[in-house]
Motif scaffolding. Structure first.
Motif, mmCIF file in Angstrom:
data_model
loop_
_atom_site.group_PDB
_atom_site.id
_atom_site.type_symbol
_atom_site.label_atom_id
_atom_site.label_comp_id
_atom_site.label_asym_id
_atom_site.label_seq_id
_atom_site.Cartn_x
_atom_site.Cartn_y
_atom_site.Cartn_z
ATOM 1 N N PRO A 137 0.724 -1.225 -0.043
ATOM 2 C CA PRO A 137 -0.114 -0.065 0.066
ATOM 3 C C PRO A 137 0.895 1.160 0.010
ATOM 4 O O PRO A 137 0.558 2.147 -0.776
ATOM 5 C CB PRO A 137 -0.821 -0.196 1.304
ATOM 6 C CG PRO A 137 -0.810 -1.672 1.571
ATOM 7 C CD PRO A 137 0.434 -2.059 1.056
ATOM 8 N N TRP A 138 2.104 1.426 0.703
ATOM 9 C CA TRP A 138 2.871 2.564 0.810
ATOM 10 C C TRP A 138 3.515 2.642 -0.505
ATOM 11 O O TRP A 138 3.424 3.779 -1.173
ATOM 12 C CB TRP A 138 3.784 2.224 1.983
ATOM 13 C CG TRP A 138 4.716 3.322 1.971
ATOM 14 C CD1 TRP A 138 4.573 4.489 2.598
ATOM 15 C CD2 TRP A 138 5.963 3.622 1.529
ATOM 16 N NE1 TRP A 138 5.553 5.486 2.485
ATOM 17 C CE2 TRP A 138 6.805 4.926 1.674
ATOM 18 C CE3 TRP A 138 6.939 2.783 0.493
ATOM 19 C CZ2 TRP A 138 7.843 5.453 1.310
ATOM 20 C CZ3 TRP A 138 8.218 3.378 0.402
ATOM 21 C CH2 TRP A 138 8.583 4.441 0.544
ATOM 22 N N VAL A 139 4.063 1.846 -1.350
ATOM 23 C CA VAL A 139 4.708 1.781 -2.628
ATOM 24 C C VAL A 139 3.709 2.339 -3.364
ATOM 25 O O VAL A 139 4.017 3.134 -4.195
ATOM 26 C CB VAL A 139 5.260 0.507 -2.879
ATOM 27 C CG1 VAL A 139 5.901 0.637 -4.321
ATOM 28 C CG2 VAL A 139 6.442 0.096 -2.052
ATOM 29 N N MET A 140 2.587 1.588 -3.479
ATOM 30 C CA MET A 140 1.455 2.461 -4.503
ATOM 31 C C MET A 140 1.176 3.732 -4.241
ATOM 32 O O MET A 140 0.731 4.391 -5.125
ATOM 33 C CB MET A 140 0.294 1.330 -4.218
ATOM 34 C CG MET A 140 0.273 0.015 -4.801
ATOM 35 S SD MET A 140 0.268 -0.030 -6.752
ATOM 36 C CE MET A 140 -1.169 0.897 -7.134
ATOM 37 N N SER A 141 1.124 3.882 -3.065
ATOM 38 C CA SER A 141 0.956 5.489 -2.860
ATOM 39 C C SER A 141 1.784 6.385 -3.174
ATOM 40 O O SER A 141 1.548 7.642 -3.408
ATOM 41 C CB SER A 141 0.719 5.649 -0.995
ATOM 42 O OG SER A 141 1.460 5.827 -0.580
ATOM 43 N N LYS A 142 2.960 5.968 -3.466
ATOM 44 C CA LYS A 142 4.102 6.651 -4.203
ATOM 45 C C LYS A 142 4.156 6.728 -5.640
ATOM 46 O O LYS A 142 4.403 7.661 -6.273
ATOM 47 C CB LYS A 142 5.430 6.076 -3.792
ATOM 48 C CG LYS A 142 5.800 6.495 -2.266
ATOM 49 C CD LYS A 142 5.719 7.818 -1.898
ATOM 50 C CE LYS A 142 5.872 7.739 -0.220
ATOM 51 N NZ LYS A 142 5.160 8.946 0.406
ATOM 52 N N ILE A 143 3.574 5.732 -6.255
ATOM 53 C CA ILE A 143 3.865 5.424 -7.648
ATOM 54 C C ILE A 143 2.554 5.661 -8.315
ATOM 55 O O ILE A 143 2.491 6.030 -9.559
ATOM 56 C CB ILE A 143 4.408 4.255 -8.269
ATOM 57 C CG1 ILE A 143 3.561 2.877 -7.750
ATOM 58 C CG2 ILE A 143 5.972 3.671 -7.574
ATOM 59 C CD1 ILE A 143 4.185 1.460 -8.278
ATOM 60 N N TYR A 144 1.519 5.727 -7.747
ATOM 61 C CA TYR A 144 0.100 5.700 -8.223
ATOM 62 C C TYR A 144 -0.700 6.306 -6.971
ATOM 63 O O TYR A 144 -1.680 5.964 -6.776
ATOM 64 C CB TYR A 144 -0.580 4.519 -8.906
ATOM 65 C CG TYR A 144 -1.832 4.581 -9.537
ATOM 66 C CD1 TYR A 144 -1.691 4.883 -11.102
ATOM 67 C CD2 TYR A 144 -3.026 4.351 -9.090
ATOM 68 C CE1 TYR A 144 -2.606 5.136 -11.769
ATOM 69 C CE2 TYR A 144 -4.194 4.393 -9.817
ATOM 70 C CZ TYR A 144 -4.038 5.114 -11.102
ATOM 71 O OH TYR A 144 -5.194 5.033 -11.875
ATOM 72 N N PRO A 145 -0.510 7.584 -6.688
ATOM 73 C CA PRO A 145 -1.075 8.396 -5.636
ATOM 74 C C PRO A 145 -2.340 8.420 -5.934
ATOM 75 O O PRO A 145 -2.932 9.226 -6.993
ATOM 76 C CB PRO A 145 -0.175 9.473 -5.173
ATOM 77 C CG PRO A 145 0.525 9.845 -6.459
ATOM 78 C CD PRO A 145 0.794 8.609 -7.310
ATOM 79 N N PRO A 146 -3.324 8.338 -5.011
ATOM 80 C CA PRO A 146 -4.687 8.789 -5.085
ATOM 81 C C PRO A 146 -4.750 10.491 -5.015
ATOM 82 O O PRO A 146 -4.036 10.964 -4.079
ATOM 83 C CB PRO A 146 -5.567 8.269 -3.886
ATOM 84 C CG PRO A 146 -4.715 8.069 -2.756
ATOM 85 C CD PRO A 146 -3.202 7.771 -3.753
ATOM 86 N N THR A 147 -5.791 11.253 -5.451
ATOM 87 C CA THR A 147 -5.707 12.713 -5.197
ATOM 88 C C THR A 147 -6.217 12.950 -4.016
ATOM 89 O O THR A 147 -5.944 14.022 -3.269
ATOM 90 C CB THR A 147 -6.371 13.530 -6.532
ATOM 91 O OG1 THR A 147 -7.690 12.673 -6.485
ATOM 92 C CG2 THR A 147 -5.583 13.158 -7.770
ATOM 93 N N VAL A 148 -7.087 12.077 -3.231
ATOM 94 C CA VAL A 148 -7.514 12.280 -1.923
ATOM 95 C C VAL A 148 -6.385 11.519 -0.982
ATOM 96 O O VAL A 148 -6.538 10.302 -1.126
ATOM 97 C CB VAL A 148 -8.782 11.697 -1.690
ATOM 98 C CG1 VAL A 148 -9.276 11.848 -0.130
ATOM 99 C CG2 VAL A 148 -9.749 12.321 -2.656
ATOM 100 N N LYS A 149 -5.600 12.133 -0.239
ATOM 101 C CA LYS A 149 -4.428 11.653 0.356
ATOM 102 C C LYS A 149 -5.170 11.611 1.885
ATOM 103 O O LYS A 149 -5.089 10.499 2.504
ATOM 104 C CB LYS A 149 -3.533 12.504 0.602
ATOM 105 C CG LYS A 149 -2.548 12.887 -0.624
ATOM 106 C CD LYS A 149 -1.732 11.822 -1.153
ATOM 107 C CE LYS A 149 -0.694 11.911 -2.191
ATOM 108 N NZ LYS A 149 -1.626 12.438 -3.453
ATOM 109 N N LYS A 150 -5.526 12.686 2.350
ATOM 110 C CA LYS A 150 -6.152 12.599 3.795
ATOM 111 C C LYS A 150 -7.616 12.633 3.851
ATOM 112 O O LYS A 150 -8.288 13.299 2.830
ATOM 113 C CB LYS A 150 -5.609 14.041 4.476
ATOM 114 C CG LYS A 150 -4.063 14.022 4.896
ATOM 115 C CD LYS A 150 -3.783 13.184 5.906
ATOM 116 C CE LYS A 150 -2.430 13.106 6.212
ATOM 117 N NZ LYS A 150 -2.036 11.597 6.191
#
Length: 493
Positions: free
Chosen positions: A256-269
């Motif tokens: 999940p962490w790597v994915m959040s770096k290479i394909y981040p959602p525009t809604v983070k928080k």
């Protein structure tokens, strides 16, 4: 970019954005159609090698052309598949019976059934309720939500021999509900990238890891276990799980962490999410009759999936029993099933690819490739040849529409080749067993769960290939370095 299907919003993943449509740019259309046709023609006229039956190269040509068509998309996915099928029939590379055999494949119907069960979660609001309970707990960020789904998948994995049932029947509907809470739908690029596409692609990569961790977490694993036994290597349930434990846990933390770096959602928080969840749960009030029926059906499905072997009830049978209950009780209507384009689209495109892959095996093409590989690494130190064999085994999965299909076709070939080069038998058997799951996220057609996630319409084909390849490198690194060290410690090699 809005979908241009003209009808309902793009909730089914077939007309991913406008640039994949023929009438917009004629030139790219000819290029997209020309490359698969050209490559197919070249392979079609290659001489038939020893060991391959007549028509084998013709079948390979059509299969390769179809896969390229699915990648380049001169037409929507389902259309490309049907064109490939028509070519296979008219050239007599397949009889009509062989061409349509995939439509009676139980795994494919399990995927279709998973879509309908997911529909039940959405229609009753139970999916939303479960999602809200998660959101209330760990829902302050998109990353937290992803870890919540990962834990769900891991808990269900040892007892769910169908990774498709796990992904399609449990995880997918919850993600769907969560995405809709954040106004993330497949209708436009901006909307799907808010949360849905990140959550679904991440859940896919989590699913391949949980599937690898237990013999009983994916239908093909017992087949690998069986094939290994045929070569004199016995792997117990406990041995498989113990050797996979450390690389598995590390992967689940990393993905999940790597994915959040290479394909981040525009809604983070999603700081308001827990409060919103509490509020919506209050509004929803106590569970209604359809929700209780859905929940009861779901528990029944889990029990039957877990104890299916003992009760002699297949995963697909179980799924259809679930649908029958939902129809009889009025939780689902026939119109819900008919209008689920994602399910029907997935049926067509998976059935065609599975028929083609089966035919390649029947005509000896798969064995020919496997034998070529084995003789190619003759005379090298075992570690070097093992590295080559595992990488080829991993990436040749681009040619397969299911994990199980490749395991049936190639596991024994590759394990035999590895042992012949002097690789430790138990180590080799386990590694090829794990790879048989880890490659399930390479492409949108690579496995049952991939079919479910892709059918949702949240992910474009080009994105899937890019992210699937990047994540394959991450997983190979973790399972080679961490897994290799752990298995050395356990004395597997």
């Amino acid at each position: 970019m809005m979908s241009n299907s003209g009808g309902p919003p793009n909730v089914h993943g077939t007309e991913p954005a406008t640039d994949e449509h023929p009438h917009h740019h004629m030139n790219p259309m000819w290029w997209r159609a020309g490359v698969p046709v050209l490559v197919a023609l070249i392979v079609f006229f290659l001489p038939t090698p020893d060991g391959v039956q007549d028509g084998g190269m013709h079948m390979l040509a059509i299969f390769v052309g179809t896969i390229l068509g699915l990648i380049l998309q001169p037409l929507p996915t389902g259309s490309v598949a049907l064109v490939g099928l028509a070519v296979a029939m008219i050239t007599q590379a397949m009889t009509t019976q062989e061409a349509l055999a995939g439509f009676s494949n139980s795994t494919i119907w399990l995927i279709v059934a998973a879509f309908f069960i997911a529909e039940g979660f959405i229609v009753t609001g139970l999916g939303t309720r479960i999602a809200l309970l998660f959101v209330r707990r760990i829902g302050t960020s998109s990353l937290g939500l992803s870890y919540g789904m990962a834990v769900t998948d891991l808990v269900l994995a040892p007892a769910t021999p169908s990774n498709t049932a796990r992904a399609g029947g449990v995880v997918y509907p919850i993600i769907r509900s969560l995405s809709e809470l954040e106004n993330s739908t497949p209708e436009s690029d901006e909307s799907r990238k808010r949360l849905g596409s990140y959550m679904l692609l991440t859940a896919m990569q989590v699913n391949v890891v949980t599937s690898a961790m237990f013999v009983t977490a994916m239908a093909g694993n017992p087949l690998a276990q069986d094939a290994a036994r045929g070569l004199g290597v016995d792997i117990s349930w406990g041995k498989w799980a113990l050797s996979a434990l450390v690389p598995g846990i590390v992967s689940l933390i990393a993905v999940p962490w790597v994915m959040s770096k290479i394909y981040p959602p525009t809604v983070k928080k999603t700081p308001g999410a827990p409060d919103m969840a509490r509020e919506k749960l209050r509004e929803a009030g106590k569970m209604k009759r359809p929700e209780w029926i859905m929940a009861g059906t779901f528990v029944l499905l889990l029990v039957l999936w877990i104890f299916g072997d003992q009760l002699n009830v297949g995963a697909t049978t179980t799924a259809f029993v679930g649908i029958a209950i939902l129809l009889v009780t009025g939780v689902l209507r026939w119109s819900n099933l008919v209008s689920d384009k994602g399910a029907w689209q997935t049926l067509v495109f998976f059935a065609v690819l599975v028929s083609m892959a089966d035919q390649l095996k029947n005509l000896g093409v798969i064995d020919w490739i496997g034998n070529g590989v084995a003789s190619g690494v003759d005379g090298m130190p075992w570690l070097a040849s093992f590295a080559i064999l595992t990488l080829v085994y991993f990436y040749v999965h681009y040619l397969f529409a299911s994990n199980t299909a490749q395991i049936v076709a190639m596991y024994a070939v590759f394990l035999g080749a590895a042992i012949a080069t002097g690789a430790p038998p138990i180590f080799s058997a386990l590694v090829f067993g794990y790879i048989g799951n880890l490659f399930g996220g390479l492409a949108h057609y690579s496995s049952g769960p991939a079919g479910v996630m892709y059918g949702s319409g949240y992910i474009k084909t080009s994105e899937w290939f890019r992210i699937g390849f990047l994540m394959s490198i991450v997983l190979i690194a973790i399972w080679t370095i961490v897994g290799g060290a752990w298995m050395k410690l356990l004395g597997d090699w």
